[in-house]
Design a protein around this motif. Sequence first.
Motif, PDB file in Angstrom:
ATOM      1  N   ASP A   1      -6.544   1.690 -15.166  1.00 53.46           N
ATOM      2  CA  ASP A   1      -7.928   2.018 -14.080  1.00 53.46           C
ATOM      3  C   ASP A   1      -7.587   1.192 -12.948  1.00 53.46           C
ATOM      4  OD1 ASP A   1      -9.899   2.812 -16.359  1.00 53.46           O
ATOM      5  OD2 ASP A   1      -9.154   0.870 -17.324  1.00 53.46           O
ATOM      6  N   ASP A   2      -6.564   0.282 -12.711  1.00 53.89           N
ATOM      7  CA  ASP A   2      -6.252  -0.336 -11.571  1.00 53.89           C
ATOM      8  C   ASP A   2      -4.556  -0.808 -11.431  1.00 53.89           C
ATOM      9  OD1 ASP A   2      -8.997  -0.447 -10.392  1.00 53.89           O
ATOM     10  OD2 ASP A   2      -9.526  -2.017 -11.174  1.00 53.89           O
ATOM     11  N   PRO A   3      -4.012   0.732 -10.564  1.00 53.36           N
ATOM     12  CA  PRO A   3      -2.602   0.321 -10.525  1.00 53.36           C
ATOM     13  C   PRO A   3      -2.977  -0.977  -8.923  1.00 53.36           C
ATOM     14  CG  PRO A   3      -3.308   2.694  -9.191  1.00 53.36           C
ATOM     15  CD  PRO A   3      -4.501   2.194 -10.613  1.00 53.36           C
TER      16      PRO A   3
ATOM     17  N   MET B   1       1.812   2.050   3.390  1.00 50.27           N
ATOM     18  CA  MET B   1       0.291   2.142   2.839  1.00 50.27           C
ATOM     19  C   MET B   1      -1.003   2.048   2.715  1.00 50.27           C
ATOM     20  SD  MET B   1       2.554   2.169   0.112  1.00 50.27           S
ATOM     21  CE  MET B   1       1.911   1.675  -1.114  1.00 50.27           C
ATOM     22  N   LEU B   2      -1.096   1.304   4.679  1.00 51.92           N
ATOM     23  CA  LEU B   2      -2.368   0.807   4.780  1.00 51.92           C
ATOM     24  C   LEU B   2      -3.019   2.539   5.151  1.00 51.92           C
ATOM     25  CD1 LEU B   2      -2.419  -1.818   7.535  1.00 51.92           C
ATOM     26  CD2 LEU B   2      -3.088  -1.919   5.363  1.00 51.92           C
ATOM     27  N   ASP B   3      -2.596   3.214   5.655  1.00 51.21           N
ATOM     28  CA  ASP B   3      -2.694   4.416   5.921  1.00 51.21           C
ATOM     29  C   ASP B   3      -3.186   5.377   4.623  1.00 51.21           C
ATOM     30  OD1 ASP B   3      -3.503   4.004   8.419  1.00 51.21           O
ATOM     31  OD2 ASP B   3      -1.299   5.528   8.720  1.00 51.21           O
ATOM     32  N   ASN B   4      -2.660   5.531   3.559  1.00 45.64           N
ATOM     33  CA  ASN B   4      -2.193   6.674   2.350  1.00 45.64           C
ATOM     34  C   ASN B   4      -2.581   5.941   1.223  1.00 45.64           C
ATOM     35  OD1 ASN B   4      -0.524   9.010   3.594  1.00 45.64           O
ATOM     36  ND2 ASN B   4       0.320   6.952   4.606  1.00 45.64           N
TER      37      ASN B   4
ATOM     38  N   SER C   1      -5.978  -0.302  -4.590  1.00 50.39           N
ATOM     39  CA  SER C   1      -5.024  -1.784  -4.297  1.00 50.39           C
ATOM     40  C   SER C   1      -3.932  -2.089  -3.928  1.00 50.39           C
ATOM     41  CB  SER C   1      -5.624  -2.446  -5.914  1.00 50.39           C
ATOM     42  OG  SER C   1      -7.263  -2.569  -5.385  1.00 50.39           O
ATOM     43  N   THR C   2      -3.122  -2.286  -3.121  1.00 53.21           N
ATOM     44  CA  THR C   2      -2.002  -2.466  -2.644  1.00 53.21           C
ATOM     45  C   THR C   2      -1.260  -3.541  -2.633  1.00 53.21           C
ATOM     46  OG1 THR C   2      -2.513  -0.448  -1.665  1.00 53.21           O
ATOM     47  CG2 THR C   2      -0.644  -1.452  -0.742  1.00 53.21           C
ATOM     48  N   SER C   3      -0.187  -4.008  -2.696  1.00 56.76           N
ATOM     49  CA  SER C   3       0.624  -5.729  -2.431  1.00 56.76           C
ATOM     50  C   SER C   3       1.289  -4.939  -1.416  1.00 56.76           C
ATOM     51  CB  SER C   3       1.334  -5.991  -3.736  1.00 56.76           C
ATOM     52  OG  SER C   3       2.281  -3.956  -3.970  1.00 56.76           O
ATOM     53  N   MET C   4       1.569  -5.957   0.295  1.00 51.80           N
ATOM     54  CA  MET C   4       2.315  -5.676   1.265  1.00 51.80           C
ATOM     55  C   MET C   4       3.657  -5.678   1.017  1.00 51.80           C
ATOM     56  SD  MET C   4       0.483  -9.053   3.422  1.00 51.80           S
ATOM     57  CE  MET C   4       1.998  -8.597   4.252  1.00 51.80           C
ATOM     58  N   MET C   5       4.428  -5.639   1.406  1.00 51.39           N
ATOM     59  CA  MET C   5       5.732  -6.251   2.270  1.00 51.39           C
ATOM     60  C   MET C   5       5.985  -6.930   2.622  1.00 51.39           C
ATOM     61  SD  MET C   5       9.220  -4.004   2.099  1.00 51.39           S
ATOM     62  CE  MET C   5       9.001  -2.438   0.959  1.00 51.39           C
TER      63      MET C   5
ATOM     64  N   ILE D   1      -5.547  -4.888   0.189  1.00 47.68           N
ATOM     65  CA  ILE D   1      -4.915  -5.967   0.188  1.00 47.68           C
ATOM     66  C   ILE D   1      -4.955  -6.874  -0.075  1.00 47.68           C
ATOM     67  CG2 ILE D   1      -2.451  -7.299   1.318  1.00 47.68           C
ATOM     68  CD1 ILE D   1      -1.997  -4.491   1.725  1.00 47.68           C
ATOM     69  N   VAL D   2      -4.468  -7.082  -2.081  1.00 47.75           N
ATOM     70  CA  VAL D   2      -4.647  -7.282  -2.824  1.00 47.75           C
ATOM     71  C   VAL D   2      -3.375  -8.304  -3.312  1.00 47.75           C
ATOM     72  CG1 VAL D   2      -5.718  -6.494  -4.271  1.00 47.75           C
ATOM     73  CG2 VAL D   2      -3.603  -6.042  -4.710  1.00 47.75           C
TER      74      VAL D   2
END
Length: 378
Positions: free
Chosen positions: A98-100, A129-132, A139-143, A165-166
Motif C-alpha cells: 500500500d505504501d512504498p 524525487m521531489l518532482d516525480n 512517500s520518499t526517503s531523501m538521499m 519526505i518521511v
Amino acid sequence: MASSVKRLDADAEVPEQAFDDHIIDMDFHVNPVEDELLAYVEDDRALDKLTTEFGATPVVGKWDAAYGIKEGQEGLFTQGRAKYAADVREACKNIAVDDPIVNPGINNLNLQHHPVLKNAVVQAANDYMLDNFVDEGVSTSMMVPKWDPEYAVAEIERVAEEDGIVAAYSWFDPKVPWGNEQFDPVFEALVEHDLPLLLHGSLAYWPQHSYIGDDMLTWTEVLGFDWPLHTMVNIVNMIMRGVFDKYPELDVVFQEGGHWWVPFLRYRMDEFYEMHPDDVKITPRKMDSGEEYLQRSPSEYLRDNIYVCTQPFALPRNAGHASDLLTLSMAEDMFIYSSDWPHQTLDPPTWFYTSNAFDDDTREAVLHENAEEILRGY
C-alpha cells in the motif's frame, strides 16, 4: 540448474489476505533515467564533468550476482524499472504493498571518487524525487551523503520539511561505522526534523570493494554474509559509543543487512558490557558528557532505536523454529517489511501468511505498525 530469475506471479505467489492488509514497504528502489536525473544538477561545473562520456557514476558496482545468475546485471531489474510514480503504483499492485517508501536507487554512488560530483548527484536525486514522487503523493526517503556530513546537514535543512519526505537514506559499510562522532550533526538534524535514518547495504566503497577482501568471490559470501557483518559492526559501534544516549529519539533502519543475528548480538553485547564496562567512560561522547557508563544495557538500545528490514526473510520451514527465532529476535519490536523491488531477490509478503509462526500481532507490527511508529507523517 534453471535460472532463478523470474518475474513475480502475483496470483500464485501473493496470498489474497495480503491485499486486504495494510503493508508498508521500507526498501523500494526507483531507477531514474540518467539524462533526466542530471538535468536537475544545479552547478554548471559539476554538470560539465558528470555529462562526459563516463557518465555520472563511472565506477561500476562489483555486483557479484552478475556471475551468479545467467541474466547478469539484469537481475537488478527482474521486476522492471520504476522511473516515475505511476511505475511504482503499478508495481505495488502485484506485491500487495500500500505504501512504498521509495529511494533514488543510485546505490553505486558511494563508490565514486570525487565528493563534489557525488554531492551534485545527491542534490539532483533529491530534486528529481521531489518532482516525480513527492509531488505525486509517493512517500520518499531523501538521499543523505555519508562522505560529507556538512553537506548532509545542508541537504536535510533544504529538503526535509517537504511534505512526503518521511525518512533519510544513506549507506552502511565497513570503513567508517556510523558511531563515529563526525556524524553527530547529521543525527541532530535528523532528530530535529523527526526523520529516521535508513541505511542501505553497500557492496563497495571507493576504492576497495570490501575490507574483508576481494577473496570473497561468490554472491552467497558478499551479500549473504558481508552485509550482515557490516550491519552488526555498525550497530554495536553506535550503541557502545553512546549515540543513543546523546540522541535517544534517533531511529535507525538497516536495509538488506539480515536479522537472524539479533539474538546473538543482544546477548553477547550485554554479557561483554557487563564484564568490562569501564572503557566506555573514555569514548569521546562519554568524555564530553562526563558520564561513565551507558544509561541502559546495550540490548535495550537494540530494541528501542534499531530496526531491521526483513528481505530476504530466510524463514525456517519449521513453524516452531521460526516462531522461536521471531521471539528471540524481538521481531515485534524491530522488524520492518521490505520487498527490495525490483531486484531478483524480491521478497513479496508471502511468508506472513503461509507460515504458522506469525500471530496477528507480530504480522501487523512487521507489515506496518513498526514503520508507522518511526516514519514522519504516519
